[in-house]
Design a protein around this motif. Structure first.
Motif, PDB file in Angstrom:
ATOM      1  N   LEU A 180      34.109  31.713 101.930  1.00  0.00           N
ATOM      2  CA  LEU A 180      35.519  32.070 101.946  1.00  0.00           C
ATOM      3  C   LEU A 180      36.448  30.867 102.108  1.00  0.00           C
ATOM      4  CD1 LEU A 180      35.258  35.195 104.285  1.00  0.00           C
ATOM      5  CD2 LEU A 180      34.765  34.987 101.833  1.00  0.00           C
ATOM      6  N   THR A 181      36.301  29.896 101.242  1.00  0.00           N
ATOM      7  CA  THR A 181      37.131  28.711 101.361  1.00  0.00           C
ATOM      8  C   THR A 181      37.902  28.440 100.092  1.00  0.00           C
ATOM      9  OG1 THR A 181      37.158  26.346 101.826  1.00  0.00           O
ATOM     10  CG2 THR A 181      35.250  27.187 100.638  1.00  0.00           C
ATOM     11  N   THR A 182      39.126  27.911 100.272  1.00  0.00           N
ATOM     12  CA  THR A 182      39.948  27.515  99.133  1.00  0.00           C
ATOM     13  C   THR A 182      40.187  26.020  99.113  1.00  0.00           C
ATOM     14  OG1 THR A 182      42.013  27.813 100.346  1.00  0.00           O
ATOM     15  CG2 THR A 182      41.130  29.754  99.218  1.00  0.00           C
ATOM     16  N   SER A 183      39.586  25.304 100.025  1.00  0.00           N
ATOM     17  CA  SER A 183      39.813  23.871 100.150  1.00  0.00           C
ATOM     18  C   SER A 183      38.915  23.087  99.208  1.00  0.00           C
ATOM     19  CB  SER A 183      39.536  23.421 101.581  1.00  0.00           C
ATOM     20  OG  SER A 183      39.616  22.017 101.678  1.00  0.00           O
ATOM     21  N   PRO A 184      39.491  22.306  98.299  1.00  0.00           N
ATOM     22  CA  PRO A 184      38.651  21.566  97.347  1.00  0.00           C
ATOM     23  C   PRO A 184      37.711  20.587  98.020  1.00  0.00           C
ATOM     24  CG  PRO A 184      40.921  20.827  97.208  1.00  0.00           C
ATOM     25  CD  PRO A 184      40.919  22.035  98.069  1.00  0.00           C
ATOM     26  N   GLY A 185      38.062  20.109  99.205  1.00  0.00           N
ATOM     27  CA  GLY A 185      37.247  19.108  99.877  1.00  0.00           C
ATOM     28  C   GLY A 185      35.879  19.590 100.312  1.00  0.00           C
ATOM     29  N   VAL A 186      35.681  20.904 100.387  1.00  0.00           N
ATOM     30  CA  VAL A 186      34.385  21.409 100.847  1.00  0.00           C
ATOM     31  C   VAL A 186      33.528  21.927  99.702  1.00  0.00           C
ATOM     32  CG1 VAL A 186      35.262  21.917 103.131  1.00  0.00           C
ATOM     33  CG2 VAL A 186      35.294  23.703 101.390  1.00  0.00           C
ATOM     34  N   TYR A 187      34.024  21.777  98.490  1.00  0.00           N
ATOM     35  CA  TYR A 187      33.207  22.168  97.341  1.00  0.00           C
ATOM     36  C   TYR A 187      32.298  21.001  96.972  1.00  0.00           C
ATOM     37  CZ  TYR A 187      35.549  26.603  96.617  1.00  0.00           C
ATOM     38  OH  TYR A 187      36.009  27.893  96.765  1.00  0.00           O
ATOM     39  N   ASP A 188      31.025  21.296  96.785  1.00  0.00           N
ATOM     40  CA  ASP A 188      30.028  20.246  96.600  1.00  0.00           C
ATOM     41  C   ASP A 188      29.765  19.914  95.137  1.00  0.00           C
ATOM     42  OD1 ASP A 188      28.531  22.097  99.126  1.00  0.00           O
ATOM     43  OD2 ASP A 188      29.295  20.070  99.434  1.00  0.00           O
ATOM     44  N   TYR A 189      29.902  20.891  94.279  1.00  0.00           N
ATOM     45  CA  TYR A 189      29.543  20.710  92.876  1.00  0.00           C
ATOM     46  C   TYR A 189      30.745  21.058  92.002  1.00  0.00           C
ATOM     47  CZ  TYR A 189      24.937  20.868  94.993  1.00  0.00           C
ATOM     48  OH  TYR A 189      23.847  20.619  95.794  1.00  0.00           O
ATOM     49  N   TRP A 190      30.941  20.231  90.969  1.00  0.00           N
ATOM     50  CA  TRP A 190      32.088  20.378  90.082  1.00  0.00           C
ATOM     51  C   TRP A 190      31.656  20.274  88.640  1.00  0.00           C
ATOM     52  CZ3 TRP A 190      37.113  21.183  91.802  1.00  0.00           C
ATOM     53  CH2 TRP A 190      37.306  21.068  93.191  1.00  0.00           C
ATOM     54  N   GLY A 191      32.336  21.049  87.790  1.00  0.00           N
ATOM     55  CA  GLY A 191      32.160  20.878  86.367  1.00  0.00           C
ATOM     56  C   GLY A 191      33.031  19.743  85.856  1.00  0.00           C
ATOM     57  N   GLN A 192      32.949  19.499  84.559  1.00  0.00           N
ATOM     58  CA  GLN A 192      33.716  18.401  83.977  1.00  0.00           C
ATOM     59  C   GLN A 192      35.125  18.822  83.571  1.00  0.00           C
ATOM     60  OE1 GLN A 192      31.187  16.745  80.856  1.00  0.00           O
ATOM     61  NE2 GLN A 192      30.404  15.264  82.323  1.00  0.00           N
TER      62      GLN A 192
END
Length: 123
Positions: free
Chosen positions: A103-115
């Motif tokens: 339940l997070t909206t903070s980008p800093g805690v997302y570990d994996y990202w697409g391009q």
């Protein structure tokens, strides 16, 4: 490890619709909170929408509330962003991301990202 690939971006006129998809690799997709973010040059990455592992919780930014909907299909390892009534200010690169944090909206805690996938809305 989770690998994410976005698709569905493009050029659309104001008032139009697009559906973004994010396909994830790995057998643990269903355990991740998934989010959509967007970024324009010179600005910070902005939260758009997020969905919990089972779809029971969703959140969308005030700027897109009532126009954008996030959903997921764990059987297909895919998360979607349905964007309706698009405005020129929605123009950005859209990224999907994954985190084990609930339940997070903070980008800093997302570990994996697409391009990312470019969305351009013309007036």
């Amino acid at each position: 490890q989770v690998q994410l690939v976005e698709s569905g971006g493009g050029l659309v006129q104001a008032g139009g619709s697009l559906r973004l998809s994010c396909a994830a690799s790995g057998r643990t997709f269903s355990s991740y909170t998934m989010g959509w973010f967007r970024q324009v040059p010179g600005k910070e990455r902005e939260f758009v929408a997020a969905i919990s592992w089972n779809g029971g919780w969703t959140d969308v930014a005030d700027s897109v509330k009532g126009r954008f909907t996030i959903s997921r299909n764990n059987a297909k390892n895919t998360v979607y962003l349905q964007m309706n009534s698009l405005k020129p200010e929605d123009t950005a690169v859209y990224y999907c991301a994954a985190t084990r944090v609930l339940l997070t909206t903070s980008p800093g805690v997302y570990d994996y990202w697409g391009q990312g996938t470019q969305v351009t809305v013309s007036s």
